[in-house]
Design an enzyme around this catalytic site. Sequence first.
Site, short mmCIF file in Angstrom:
data_model
loop_
_atom_site.label_atom_id
_atom_site.label_comp_id
_atom_site.label_asym_id
_atom_site.label_seq_id
_atom_site.Cartn_x
_atom_site.Cartn_y
_atom_site.Cartn_z
N LYS A 196 30.19 15.32 39.78
CA LYS A 196 31.36 15.85 40.50
C LYS A 196 32.61 15.36 39.79
CE LYS A 196 32.35 18.58 43.88
NZ LYS A 196 31.87 19.95 43.84
N SER A 398 30.01 24.76 44.85
CA SER A 398 30.51 23.78 45.80
C SER A 398 30.68 24.44 47.17
CB SER A 398 31.82 23.16 45.28
OG SER A 398 31.85 21.79 45.54
#
Length: 607
Positions: A196, A398
Amino acid sequence: MAKAESKGFFRRIGAFLRGLRQFLANLMFLLIITVVLVAIFAKHPQVPARAALVLNPKGVVVEQLGPFDPLAELNGNGKRESRLANLLEAVDRAGKDSRIEMLVLSLDGLDHIGVAKSLELAQAIARFRETGKAVVAIGSSYDQDQYFLAAQADEVYLDPMGAVTLEGFGIYRHYYRRALDKLSVQFHVFRVGDYKSALEPLIRDDMSAEAREANSAWLEQLWGLYTRTVAERRGIREENLDYYINKIDKVLAAHDGDSAAAALSARLVDDLLSRTALRELLIERVGENDDGSFNQIDYREYLSLTRKRQPETRRSVGVLVASGVIADGDQPPGMIGGDSLAKLIRQARKDDDIESVVLRVDSGGGSAFASEVIRQELLKLKKAGKPLVVSMGSAAASGGYWIAADADEIWATPATLTGSIGIFGAFPSVEQALKELGISTDGVGTTEVAGGLRIDRPLSPVAARAIQSGIEHGYQRFLGIVAAGRDMLVEQVEPIARGRVWTGQDAVQLGLVDKLGTLEQAVESAAALAGLDEYRVEWVKPPLTPMEEVLKLMLQADGESAQSPMASSSLSAARRWLSPLLGSVEELLQLNDPRGVYAYCSVCLAP
């Protein structure tokens, strides 16, 4: 006395400005009415008996057009966007139209489309070619996006002064850690997932090894897809294409710096023709029009003149578009509002004619809260017995994957970027910067966390641990959502999560996506899941206001251009007269999760 005169002067100025504003508003209203009347009563053009369909997308190709701003349009500052669905519909319709003898790809006005959308358009162009009609690409020059589409043509023509510029794909970002250190600004970053990387620019001076590994993997896949497709369409070897790109200095030197000749020698184009010569060539193919050019019709005008007749049945597949950053509340087209999209999902659920739904997702995510609001509404739609199919565009990563996970089926293109299953949050503190300016913060509180989230004070360790705990809980929730939606165990999801981005091609192998295909195929599958043999396709949109209904009369192809030449001329004249008096303000996209927790992929819409 002077004070009273001064007040009177400013009152007169204020009255003048209010009167001017009212005058301009009335003038604009009259202009709009004039344009509408011209558009309604003018003699509309017809599709020529034989013609070329000109596919000339402008600006950025998008899933959903942004909000229409009449002031910006009149001022000449309207957004340059073309809707992918309109491009696909025009090409498919023209393939079945005996009046359309050729497809001309005119790509000079295209700014960006991306590989995933290009693949869908390439398939439509292939269907057009299969009808036996020619496809010709013309361009002053071709950049990378433009050339991928041009390569789908049977013949590619380039101006002798032009070039074919190919450079490959890359992700390059600015990193601000040292700058923030100099400003004494500290960002407290909370995240779960080794890959991430959205906040790396705030805490690093370079790309992390994990981000470099993940980004390299999907970039190489997309570039391989690009080069294989181009090489196959142009009948050249991939190594020759690679040499042209990586050794362009030597290629140009061998042609005395003539970029057009270099492209011709590399067989990227079929011939070098000036605009005059190209016009003559196309006139030979489809005849000459009254303007001295070849018989042609713009795809936007073509759509307005050949509205597709839907089947007589009222049974429908509803199509919802979720395009842009996911944010809380109501958001305009071009963004995904948690509340505004939820309303559209309810609209589809309550519409008895809509028996199944396709959610077209083109988003790198955003607010985790808004994503969950949308997901809950989708679950309610499924509970009502309506099948849900997700079709992924350039990205569904996401938060974009969060809202897709519970679908009965998930479709993507090989070049779709998806996954990025991870959570992050960030909190800045500037207490040190203030101290260096001679500003201190002090006070008292009743608890250990009172004032602990003020940016002018050090972040409370208790608050920091609480935030990290909340982020980790959000990640576990995300894993659980994916596991339940994809019929997997959390232990199976976690290794392919961790914030990593996957291409659609990989996502099928990993179980994150069911099938590779287009929006049209996803619609067909949704119809089959609902047992529909004959059905209409219903684009689910919010109801129009009376003013929007008026503006719609002025436009064709869902707002991409004026409906008739006379209406277009009137609008242009209005723009010339009013442009000095009008302006437009660009709205900033803002992440606004109530808890500051985001499921967002910052690189997923890059190529």
